[in-house]
Design an enzyme around this catalytic site. Structure first.
Site, PDB file in Angstrom:
ATOM      1  N   LYS A 173      63.206  43.600  85.345  1.00  0.00           N
ATOM      2  CA  LYS A 173      63.473  43.770  86.763  1.00  0.00           C
ATOM      3  C   LYS A 173      64.234  45.077  86.981  1.00  0.00           C
ATOM      4  CE  LYS A 173      65.582  39.851  86.761  1.00  0.00           C
ATOM      5  NZ  LYS A 173      66.270  38.568  87.074  1.00  0.00           N
ATOM      6  N   THR A 204      72.084  39.992  98.806  1.00  0.00           N
ATOM      7  CA  THR A 204      71.057  39.766  97.783  1.00  0.00           C
ATOM      8  C   THR A 204      71.498  38.746  96.737  1.00  0.00           C
ATOM      9  OG1 THR A 204      71.940  41.661  96.546  1.00  0.00           O
ATOM     10  CG2 THR A 204      70.088  42.077  98.045  1.00  0.00           C
ATOM     11  N   GLY A 206      71.571  35.726  94.521  1.00  0.00           N
ATOM     12  CA  GLY A 206      70.562  34.740  94.126  1.00  0.00           C
ATOM     13  C   GLY A 206      69.180  35.299  93.876  1.00  0.00           C
ATOM     14  N   THR A 207      69.026  36.620  93.873  1.00  0.00           N
ATOM     15  CA  THR A 207      67.680  37.181  93.695  1.00  0.00           C
ATOM     16  C   THR A 207      67.073  36.812  92.348  1.00  0.00           C
ATOM     17  OG1 THR A 207      68.715  39.252  92.993  1.00  0.00           O
ATOM     18  CG2 THR A 207      67.957  39.128  95.269  1.00  0.00           C
ATOM     19  N   GLY A 208      67.863  36.896  91.279  1.00  0.00           N
ATOM     20  CA  GLY A 208      67.319  36.610  89.952  1.00  0.00           C
ATOM     21  C   GLY A 208      66.908  35.169  89.794  1.00  0.00           C
ATOM     22  N   CYS A 209      67.751  34.255  90.249  1.00  0.00           N
ATOM     23  CA  CYS A 209      67.431  32.828  90.187  1.00  0.00           C
ATOM     24  C   CYS A 209      66.177  32.531  91.002  1.00  0.00           C
ATOM     25  CB  CYS A 209      68.589  32.005  90.738  1.00  0.00           C
ATOM     26  SG  CYS A 209      70.187  32.320  89.984  1.00  0.00           S
TER      27      CYS A 209
END
Length: 263
Positions: A173, A204, A206-209
């Protein structure tokens, strides 16, 4: 039957990341979300004020309870906190026989540690080898491999370094780079470059989860990895664009953005 996805991750009391974000994502994408809680955090828009991991036996019991009765079509991992939990979860996943999306969470959006330094070897040696897709961000790539990514040209080298640890696919990412949000998905022979415009939005959390859970939802529906990741990227891009302020710090992405009535 509706596809079922199991998240194995920590709880975010602020609701923006962790198990809460995972379950919201799964609902939005039309699958039934289930959870194994690995740790409890006291967390809000300003950061993580405390974290308490659950005993290995509690994590194992939750996993077996869900998988043995309800069954799953995909598993997603997030915060695993310790080497003992990493190894237990890797063992459980290896015996389940469904696609697994591993988000190797090391720190929170605010820089708070969510994985013990002593657990990194277990992530490399036990968890990544059972991953269908690993989804590290650039900081996690450096933690795992020592490779630093300073430009888009470094993404291929980063992906090769993570693939050395055994995941079938890796999604690097590139959201922390400047310019468009560029990610690289590869299995070492095929490459898929995913680009999206960068939104001027600081909310932003929580984007990875959210991205990892969206990928797992697609895999549970029977999509191939490239299609699942492409759809997940589209979903999380919309969620980032709709991110909203919450509290005094960084707000979350909007997991329900597709359901909002146009103004």
């Amino acid at each position: 039957m509706i596809p079922r996805v199991l998240t194995v991750a920590g709880s975010d009391s602020g609701g923006g990341a962790g198990v809460q974000a995972d379950l919201k994502t799964m609902l939005a994408l039309g699958v039934h979300g289930m959870s194994v809680i690995t740790a409890v955090t006291a967390q809000n828009s300003l950061g993580v004020q405390g974290a308490w991991e659950l005993p290995v036996e509690a994590v194992r019991a939750q996993y077996r309870s869900v998988v043995d009765d309800i069954g799953v079509q995909a598993v997603k991992t997030g915060m695993l906190a310790s080497a003992e939990l990493v190894e237990a979860v890797a063992e459980l996943i290896s015996g389940t026989g469904v696609p697994a999306v591993v988000d190797p969470v090391g720190v929170s959006k605010h820089g708070d540690p969510l994985l013990a330094a002593s657990a990194m070897d277990s992530v490399r040696g036990r968890l990544l080898p059972v991953a269908t897709v690993a989804t590290p961000n650039l900081d996690e790539v450096t933690q795992l491999t020592g490779v630093r990514v300073d430009s888009e040209g470094d993404l291929r080298r980063a992906a090769a370094a993570v693939l050395e640890y055994g995941p079938r696919w890796v999604l690097i990412k590139g959201g922390h780079l400047s310019g468009d949000a560029v990610d690289l998905l590869t299995d070492g022979s095929r490459e898929h470059w995913l680009r999206a415009p960068r939104h001027d939005n600081r909310h932003t959390h929580g984007t990875g989860c959210t991205l990892a859970s969206a990928v797992a939802s697609g895999l549970a529906k029977g999509l191939a990895v490239p299609e699942a990741v492409t759809r997940a990227k589209e979903y999380v891009t919309g969620a980032i664009a709709a991110g909203f302020p919450l509290g005094a710090g960084i707000g979350p992405v909007d997991h329900g953005w597709r359901f909002r009535s146009p103004k």
